[in-house]
Design an enzyme around this catalytic site. Structure first.
Site, PDB file in Angstrom:
ATOM      1  CG  ASP A 159      13.957  -9.985  -1.183  1.00 46.42           C
ATOM      2  OD1 ASP A 159      14.716  -9.487  -0.320  1.00 46.42           O
ATOM      3  OD2 ASP A 159      14.047 -11.564  -1.413  1.00 46.42           O
ATOM      4  CG  ASP A 360      15.390  -8.530   4.533  1.00 48.42           C
ATOM      5  OD1 ASP A 360      15.615  -8.756   3.422  1.00 48.42           O
ATOM      6  OD2 ASP A 360      14.438  -9.128   5.047  1.00 48.42           O
TER       7      ASP A 360
END
Length: 480
Positions: A159, A360
């Site tokens: 992440d 992201d």
């Protein structure tokens, strides 16, 4: 006719490999096109029997490059969870549900306090809202990291918007199901709990203290959480062994990671894996997210070796309100070689921390503020007037019925960054199959706020490198 289609397909392949779009001819301004190979995309979308084989065998394959120092194999979660789906459409629906939760979480975090007087980021931001799974969250890409001594391999979700490394730990008072045995610190010779008085513990805004040991508790907006002990532990990635990495040892966890044991935070904050490596990584890492349905693996490369020669480099922007996220300056969008008319400030990052553009890994579909999305969509529709339309699907309002087509021509779509740099996306990164019978949708969506998010669908197949030490993100020059 078949010979003509074959010729066009070959031409399109050569042009996409070489990085040059197809240009229109005639007196009108030149329009840039890509070819999208419909049947190839549909074939890749279908769930094959091999998809539900023992996923652990995937990691046993001999791959000298992927297992070299600092380089890890990277797979999409669907490789691990393929047996959970009845069809590609079912799998895609679940992906969009996870994606919606991810975007809602990011929006809450990034807009909290903007209009109310500067609310600082609390512990719920420490772990990033990425408790992922079939029902909650949106962790999309997995690596295998060795935890402890002796090393125990574990799936971890990567992440880029999180600042923590954590795994589920024994004794486990509440744990979700994972593919590997839950990590037991009693079996590791290098596990060491962090004292409450330590510098590491002080970096947690909401640290607790029990029996002299530092405890963490990360609560997420959807009710998910991880709670446990902060510890120093040895992690092994590829052939590299790193000692004294601060990790969360979660004894009570709620969420469903579809096989993953925890999370590998790659964000820009002080507790992320990259930041903790310090000089060992040089503040750099890169990844290639493999294209959907390819059956191949991508890669995660940690360290200065990740920095390629000849990449398109774009400055990273600093948002003090969200230091763990990677913001970039996006100046505009281009369709078919022409700038899309968008208000100049729509992508701007305000001094208060409002707005801006994030790259992201946990978000799938790129989100754009409504004015930008509508202008982009309308420009793309204008360039695809000859294609049959289909009804909207979920968040996608621009879809096409391509049943029976072998290849189609679509206008190029590009990001135009501050400084004049342009990144043109492959056709498969913006027109994607949503079922296995020929329905394709334009893979962008309007943002519920002024925040823009460049998602992983748009990143697939592109070499992406973060050089945090020097403040740049690079695209290419190679494809995955």
């Amino acid at each position: 006719m078949e010979a003509l289609v074959a010729l066009l397909t070959l031409l399109g392949v050569l042009l996409q490999v070489l990085g040059g779009p197809v240009r229109g001819t005639g007196a009108a301004p030149a329009i840039h096109y890509w070819y999208l190979y419909v049947q190839e995309a549909i074939t890749g979308a279908k769930i094959r029997p091999s998809d539900v084989a023992d996923h652990k065998k995937f990691w046993e394959m001999d791959d000298k490059e992927a297992n070299s120092e600092g380089r890890l194999k990277l797979i999409h979660r669907d490789v691990v969870s393929a047996g959970s789906y009845t069809s590609y459409h079912h799998r895609f629906e679940e992906r969009l549900k996870r994606d919606a939760r991810r975007v809602r979480s990011l929006t809450r975090r990034l807009t909290a306090g903007v209009n109310g007087g500067g609310v600082s980021y609390r512990v719920e931001e420490f772990g990033s809202e990425v408790v992922s799974g079939m029902e909650e969250g949106s962790g999309e890409y997995f690596v295998r990291i060795g935890v402890g001594s002796p090393s125990r391999d574990q799936y971890l979700v990567i992440d880029s918007g999180s600042d923590i490394v954590w795994v589920q730990c024994q004794p486990c008072t509440q744990c979700y199901q994972q593919a590997d045995p839950v990590f037991d610190p009693a079996d590791s010779a290098t596990f060491a709990g962090v004292a409450c008085s330590s510098t590491v513990c002080s970096q947690l805004e909401n640290a607790g203290c029990r029996a002299g040991r530092c405890h963490y508790e990360v609560m997420y907006g959807d009710g998910s959480y991880t709670k446990g002990t902060l510890a120093l532990e040895t992690l092994t990635f590829g052939r590299t062994v790193v000692s004294n990495v601060a990790i969360g040892c979660g004894h009570s966890n709620r969420g469903l990671f579809v096989g993953a044991s925890g999370l590998l935070g790659l964000g820009g904050g002080s507790l992320s894996f990259i930041s903790q490596l310090g000089g060992q990584s040089g503040g750099a890492f890169g990844y290639c997210l493999v294209s959907r349905g390819s059956g191949l693996h991508g890669s995660l490369v940690i360290g200065r070796d990740a920095i390629p020669v000849g990449a398109l480099w774009v400055p990273l922007l600093r948002n003090p309100r969200a230091p763990n996220f990677y913001f970039v300056g996006l100046a505009g969008l281009i369709v078919g070689g022409a700038r899309v008319p968008i208000p100049q400030d729509v992508f701007g990052l305000a001094g208060s921390g409002e707005g801006g553009v994030i790259i992201d890994t946990g978000t799938a579909v790129t989100r754009l503020p409504v004015p930008a999305y509508e202008a982009l969509r309308d420009a793309f529709i204008a360039g695809t007037t000859g294609l049959p339309r289909a009804s909207r699907v979920s968040i996608f309002d621009t879809c096409y019925n391509l049943f029976g087509f072998e290849a189609i021509r679509v206008p190029t779509v590009s990001f135009y960054f501050s400084g004049g740099l342009e990144l043109t996306l492959p056709a498969r990164n913006f027109l994607v199959p949503v079922d296995d019978v020929g329905t394709f949708c334009f893979a962008f969506a309007p943002s519920p706020s002024g925040i823009s998010i460049i998602g992983n669908i748009q990143q697939e197949g592109i070499q992406i490198t973060f050089d945090g030490a020097n403040g740049f993100v690079g695209f290419g020059p190679n494809t995955c």
